[in-house]
Design a protein around this motif. Structure first.
Motif, PDB file in Angstrom:
ATOM      1  N   ALA A   1      -1.281  -1.156  -4.137  1.00  0.00           N
ATOM      2  CA  ALA A   1      -2.333  -0.217  -4.206  1.00  0.00           C
ATOM      3  C   ALA A   1      -1.688   1.029  -3.928  1.00  0.00           C
ATOM      4  CB  ALA A   1      -3.325  -0.638  -3.079  1.00  0.00           C
TER       5      ALA A   1
ATOM      6  N   TYR B   1       0.972  -1.244   0.001  1.00  0.00           N
ATOM      7  CA  TYR B   1       0.100   0.111  -0.027  1.00  0.00           C
ATOM      8  C   TYR B   1       0.881   1.253   0.140  1.00  0.00           C
ATOM      9  CZ  TYR B   1      -3.770   2.911   1.248  1.00  0.00           C
ATOM     10  OH  TYR B   1      -4.693   4.303   1.356  1.00  0.00           O
TER      11      TYR B   1
ATOM     12  N   GLU C   1      -8.061   1.037  -4.001  1.00  0.00           N
ATOM     13  CA  GLU C   1      -7.461  -0.096  -4.609  1.00  0.00           C
ATOM     14  C   GLU C   1      -6.975  -1.011  -3.561  1.00  0.00           C
ATOM     15  OE1 GLU C   1      -5.322   1.940  -8.433  1.00  0.00           O
ATOM     16  OE2 GLU C   1      -4.237   1.639  -6.637  1.00  0.00           O
TER      17      GLU C   1
ATOM     18  N   LYS D   1      -9.973  -3.077  -2.126  1.00  0.00           N
ATOM     19  CA  LYS D   1     -10.307  -4.204  -3.082  1.00  0.00           C
ATOM     20  C   LYS D   1      -9.353  -5.282  -3.030  1.00  0.00           C
ATOM     21  CE  LYS D   1     -11.092  -5.047  -7.993  1.00  0.00           C
ATOM     22  NZ  LYS D   1     -10.331  -6.497  -7.861  1.00  0.00           N
TER      23      LYS D   1
END
Length: 404
Positions: free
Chosen positions: A348, A321, A353, A356
């Motif tokens: 992400a 992330y 994102e 998900k």
């Protein structure tokens, strides 16, 4: 008034430092004491990481009364309570001064102040504390840390690294970077990281017990978020900002009811994390051995932290992330490799994102399409790991101590 008081305090510190230097310079003329070892983790803030792994192996066959951990005075009580069987000595106190000057070995994972001199007969083993993704040492173009500047930082780094007799490298990639970024002139120990030995020695029963000890449930699913720290996000020297970059309510809406989120923050930001309303499902584990957290984690979420290289030894899924990728890569630290191309899991860059990806993991228990990248990542960064790194370091120390 506060300014005058601070100036007075600074003057006292300078006088004390000057006195310690004089005493130290006298003591380091004495011979070292055989098998006296001083260990230190993260400048005396904890007892963990590579030095702790080497310590555990060392005391199997050596006098534990000659093995000390150096800790900062403000952490002494806490660490003494957590490690009652380990001999602990307060940094820069009289006993510490004496022991440091007479030590056969220093085993540290971070730098020590450059004004502290080393006995020429003391062997300094620097373990460092991670495979580098972000630029290090003199490779950093612009240092954004409070209390220093780029030129001063690099000068101090070089002075320190030239004192290291040995430096542990976890892989060939790191070895090459360390030599250049640290201007390292000593001998590289191509052993892998001692702290990762446990990742090759654990049993399933160990993992269940650890889950129970750390999060209170031996059968839950654990997702760990271990972000790196941002050098430039601070309010003053030693005081850093941190805001969780995703909604806890959104996160928990996408995972199973038995999922626990473990947050493993950098020690500089551990007191700034708001988990209000989710205390029963979020555990902030800033002080526990990171290897234990790896072992209980079914998924690791990180960004640019070197935890990715250690966790890969377990061959479990990872999610990246990187919500501030452009700034971190191009403006702050810079990367040694093509971050987006080499990652062994999904990337992400936004909260949408991220959520998900969490949902995909919850449904599948893994991330599809990353097997090839993961194998390449593992082969490049974990190929020196064997579960015997601590033993290899101890064997070297024994040879040195015995004059071989």
């Amino acid at each position: 008034m506060n300014s005058l008081k601070q100036k007075f305090i600074n003057c006292i510190k300078i006088l004390i430092r000057g006195g310690l230097i004089v005493i130290n310079d006298g003591f380091i003329c004495l011979p070292v004491k055989k098998n006296l070892v001083i260990f230190e983790s993260f400048s005396g803030k904890d007892i963990n990481d590579n030095p702790a792994a080497i310590y555990r192996e060392w005391i199997k066959n050596h006098d534990k009364n000659l093995a000390y951990f150096s800790v900062k005075p403000k952490f002494y009580k806490q660490l003494k309570a957590a490690h009652p069987d380990i001999k602990i000595v307060k940094r820069f106190m009289p006993k510490w001064v004496w022991l440091m000057a007479r030590a056969n070995f220093w085993v540290f994972n971070a730098r020590i102040p450059g004004w502290w001199n080393k006995n020429s007969r003391t062997t300094y083993i620097q373990t460092w504390h991670g495979t580098p993704l972000k630029k290090l040492g003199i490779d950093i173009d612009n240092v954004e840390m409070p209390g220093t500047n780029t030129e001063k930082y690099k000068r101090r780094f070089i002075k320190e690294s030239h004192r290291w007799d040995y430096l542990i490298a976890p892989n060939q990639y790191s070895k090459e970077i360390f030599k250049r970024a640290f201007d390292f002139k000593g001998e590289s120990l191509d052993f892998g990281y001692p702290r990762n030995d446990v990742l090759y020695q654990y049993r399933d029963a160990d993992m269940r017990k650890l889950k129970n000890d750390l999060v209170g449930n031996p059968n839950c699913k654990v997702i760990t978020y271990a972000p790196t720290w941002r050098d430039d996000d601070y309010t003053s020297k030693g005081a850093y900002n941190f805001e969780l970059p995703f909604s806890l309510s959104k996160f928990f809406s996408k995972v199973s009811d038995d999922t626990i989120l473990v947050i493993r923050p950098h020690y500089l930001i551990k007191d700034y994390i708001n988990i209000k309303g989710f205390e029963s499902r979020v555990k902030i584990l800033a002080d526990d051995d990171i290897s234990k957290i790896y072992l209980i984690s079914d998924l690791l979420i990180t960004d640019y932290s070197s935890v990715m290289f250690d966790y890969a030894n377990l061959k479990r899924p990872m999610l990246f992330y990187a919500y501030d990728l452009e700034h971190y890569r191009d403006s702050l630290r810079g990367f040694y490799f093509d971050y987006q191309d080499e990652l062994p899991g999904p990337l992400a860059e936004s909260e949408a994102e991220f959520v998900k990806a969490i949902s995909d993991f919850n449904l599948n228990g893994n991330f599809k399409g990353f097997a090839g990248k993961f194998n390449n990542f593992y082969n490049k960064y974990c190929d020196w790991e064997s579960g015997k790194s601590s033993k290899q370091v101890v064997n070297l120390m024994e040879d040195i101590s015995n004059g071989k």
